[in-house]
Design an enzyme around this catalytic site. Structure first.
Site, PDB file in Angstrom:
ATOM      1  N   ASP A  39      63.095 -13.485  13.969  1.00  0.00           N
ATOM      2  CA  ASP A  39      64.528 -14.747  14.247  1.00  0.00           C
ATOM      3  C   ASP A  39      63.731 -15.648  13.967  1.00  0.00           C
ATOM      4  O   ASP A  39      62.402 -15.899  13.847  1.00  0.00           O
ATOM      5  CB  ASP A  39      64.845 -14.493  15.662  1.00  0.00           C
ATOM      6  CG  ASP A  39      65.383 -15.503  15.716  1.00  0.00           C
ATOM      7  OD1 ASP A  39      66.988 -15.517  15.527  1.00  0.00           O
ATOM      8  OD2 ASP A  39      65.495 -16.537  16.497  1.00  0.00           O
ATOM      9  N   GLY A  42      71.162  -9.125   9.044  1.00  0.00           N
ATOM     10  CA  GLY A  42      72.257  -9.076   7.732  1.00  0.00           C
ATOM     11  C   GLY A  42      72.033  -9.944   6.769  1.00  0.00           C
ATOM     12  O   GLY A  42      73.290 -10.344   6.225  1.00  0.00           O
ATOM     13  N   ASN A  43      70.801 -11.263   6.834  1.00  0.00           N
ATOM     14  CA  ASN A  43      70.744 -11.951   6.060  1.00  0.00           C
ATOM     15  C   ASN A  43      70.092 -11.711   4.687  1.00  0.00           C
ATOM     16  O   ASN A  43      68.466 -11.170   4.512  1.00  0.00           O
ATOM     17  CB  ASN A  43      70.012 -12.983   6.000  1.00  0.00           C
ATOM     18  CG  ASN A  43      69.588 -14.244   5.715  1.00  0.00           C
ATOM     19  OD1 ASN A  43      69.312 -14.382   4.611  1.00  0.00           O
ATOM     20  ND2 ASN A  43      69.757 -15.348   6.348  1.00  0.00           N
ATOM     21  N   GLU A  55      74.820 -10.165  19.758  1.00  0.00           N
ATOM     22  CA  GLU A  55      74.877 -11.469  19.653  1.00  0.00           C
ATOM     23  C   GLU A  55      73.546 -11.710  20.406  1.00  0.00           C
ATOM     24  O   GLU A  55      72.696 -11.461  20.714  1.00  0.00           O
ATOM     25  CB  GLU A  55      75.765 -11.788  21.053  1.00  0.00           C
ATOM     26  CG  GLU A  55      76.718 -13.169  21.025  1.00  0.00           C
ATOM     27  CD  GLU A  55      77.505 -13.260  21.911  1.00  0.00           C
ATOM     28  OE1 GLU A  55      77.659 -14.282  22.981  1.00  0.00           O
ATOM     29  OE2 GLU A  55      77.871 -12.084  22.640  1.00  0.00           O
TER      30      GLU A  55
HETATM   31  P1  ITT Z   1      69.667 -11.889  10.823  1.00  0.00           P
HETATM   32  O1  ITT Z   1      70.076 -12.682  12.436  1.00  0.00           O
HETATM   33  O2  ITT Z   1      70.636 -11.591  10.680  1.00  0.00           O
HETATM   34  O3  ITT Z   1      68.690 -11.524  10.637  1.00  0.00           O
HETATM   35  P2  ITT Z   1      70.442 -14.879  10.634  1.00  0.00           P
HETATM   36  O4  ITT Z   1      70.907 -15.566   8.872  1.00  0.00           O
HETATM   37  O5  ITT Z   1      71.400 -15.271  11.926  1.00  0.00           O
HETATM   38  O6  ITT Z   1      70.290 -13.504   9.984  1.00  0.00           O
HETATM   39  P3  ITT Z   1      68.187 -15.719  11.734  1.00  0.00           P
HETATM   40  O7  ITT Z   1      69.353 -15.966  13.434  1.00  0.00           O
HETATM   41  O8  ITT Z   1      67.372 -15.911  12.366  1.00  0.00           O
HETATM   42  O9  ITT Z   1      68.834 -15.307  11.385  1.00  0.00           O
HETATM   43  O10 ITT Z   1      68.641 -18.088  11.328  1.00  0.00           O
HETATM   44  C1  ITT Z   1      67.868 -17.850  10.561  1.00  0.00           C
HETATM   45  C2  ITT Z   1      68.296 -19.040   9.722  1.00  0.00           C
HETATM   46  O11 ITT Z   1      67.404 -20.487   9.561  1.00  0.00           O
HETATM   47  C3  ITT Z   1      68.605 -18.510   8.031  1.00  0.00           C
HETATM   48  O12 ITT Z   1      69.796 -18.570   9.043  1.00  0.00           O
HETATM   49  C4  ITT Z   1      67.831 -20.204   7.867  1.00  0.00           C
HETATM   50  O13 ITT Z   1      69.676 -21.056   7.560  1.00  0.00           O
HETATM   51  C5  ITT Z   1      67.293 -20.334   8.352  1.00  0.00           C
HETATM   52  N1  ITT Z   1      66.146 -20.070   7.355  1.00  0.00           N
HETATM   53  C6  ITT Z   1      65.309 -19.086   8.365  1.00  0.00           C
HETATM   54  N2  ITT Z   1      64.034 -19.050   6.772  1.00  0.00           N
HETATM   55  C7  ITT Z   1      64.515 -19.291   6.084  1.00  0.00           C
HETATM   56  C8  ITT Z   1      63.629 -19.864   4.945  1.00  0.00           C
HETATM   57  O14 ITT Z   1      62.337 -19.086   4.645  1.00  0.00           O
HETATM   58  N3  ITT Z   1      64.452 -20.173   3.780  1.00  0.00           N
HETATM   59  C9  ITT Z   1      65.210 -21.286   3.870  1.00  0.00           C
HETATM   60  N4  ITT Z   1      65.820 -21.018   5.016  1.00  0.00           N
HETATM   61  C10 ITT Z   1      65.381 -19.976   5.806  1.00  0.00           C
END
Ligand code: ITT
Length: 199
Positions: free
Chosen positions: A70, A10-11, A41
């Site tokens: 993740d 969802g990101n 979750e």
């Molecule tokens: P989904 O679970 O829906 O994929 P999310 O944002 O909750 O979305 P994650 O649980 O994997 O995803 O959390 C990953 C976090 O780590 C993300 O929200 C960023 O804050 C950070 N992150 C991951 N990859 C990154 C990147 O390439 N650049 C900057 N921050 C990153």
């Protein structure tokens, strides 16, 4: 591999990167928002557990194969935090700006040479919701935490992540360059190679 694969995230920042990483590969990938998949979750204690939970959730709701990412940032001076909690470091429903502020504050008294960190990305691909042998891959990107944000590209922690090989923050890298270096690019490369092998 011409079937549709659901991208279980969802990101929006991840979706943009996936689209450009996968462009021209002939894969038909659609974000889970196209299918109104409810967010899973993230109850796992490791990146791999959470990646599988998210992919399984999307596969279950769509009946299609699913791929999930993740990821997070590990800071050595904080014993690996925020790690799997990177998205919710400052609390649930907080912004990336809040997360970055909290991280900078946590490292306020940490000297430059002690600010080593890395992005981790673990991916899982499930052929169907009950797939007992998910294909998995991992990518790591080493860097340092800056004292203040710089740069406008990317998302999340990119503005405070210093990339020593390019002498700039991850948010100062053009998208195409980040996509040759990042934890996500490396993990996806490995995942796709394994998907080809396994058909
Ligand atoms: P989904 O679970 O829906 O994929 P999310 O944002 O909750 O979305 P994650 O649980 O994997 O995803 O959390 C990953 C976090 O780590 C993300 O929200 C960023 O804050 C950070 N992150 C991951 N990859 C990154 C990147 O390439 N650049 C900057 N921050 C990153």
């Amino acid at each position: 591999m011409s079937h549709t694969i659901v991208l279980a995230t969802g990101n929006a920042g991840k979706v943009i990167e996936f689209n450009s990483l996968l462009a021209g590969l002939g894969l038909h990938i659609r974000p889970q928002s196209d299918f109104a998949v409810p967010e899973a979750e993230e109850t796992g204690l490791s990146f791999i557990e959470n990646a599988i939970i998210k992919a399984r959730n999307a596969a279950r709701h769509t009946g299609l194969p699913a791929m999930a990412d993740d990821s997070g940032i590990e800071v050595d001076a904080l014993n690996g935090a925020p790690g799997i909690y990177s998205a919710r470091y400052a609390g649930l429903n907080k912004s990336s700006l809040d997360n970055n502020r909290k991280l900078l504050e946590s490292l306020r008294d940490t000297a430059q040479e002690q600010r080593s960190a890395r992005f981790q990305c673990v991916m899982a691909y499930l052929r169907h919701a009950e797939d007992p042998t998910p294909i998995t891959a991992q990518g790591t990107w080493e860097g340092m935490i800056l004292n203040a944000p710089q740069g406008e590209h990317g998302f999340g922690y990119d503005p405070i992540f210093w990339v020593p090989t390019h002498q700039c923050s991850a948010a100062e890298l053009p998208e195409a360059l980040k996509n040759t270096l990042s934890h996500r690019a490396l993990a996806l490369q490995s995942l796709l190679a394994q998907m080809k092998l396994h058909g």
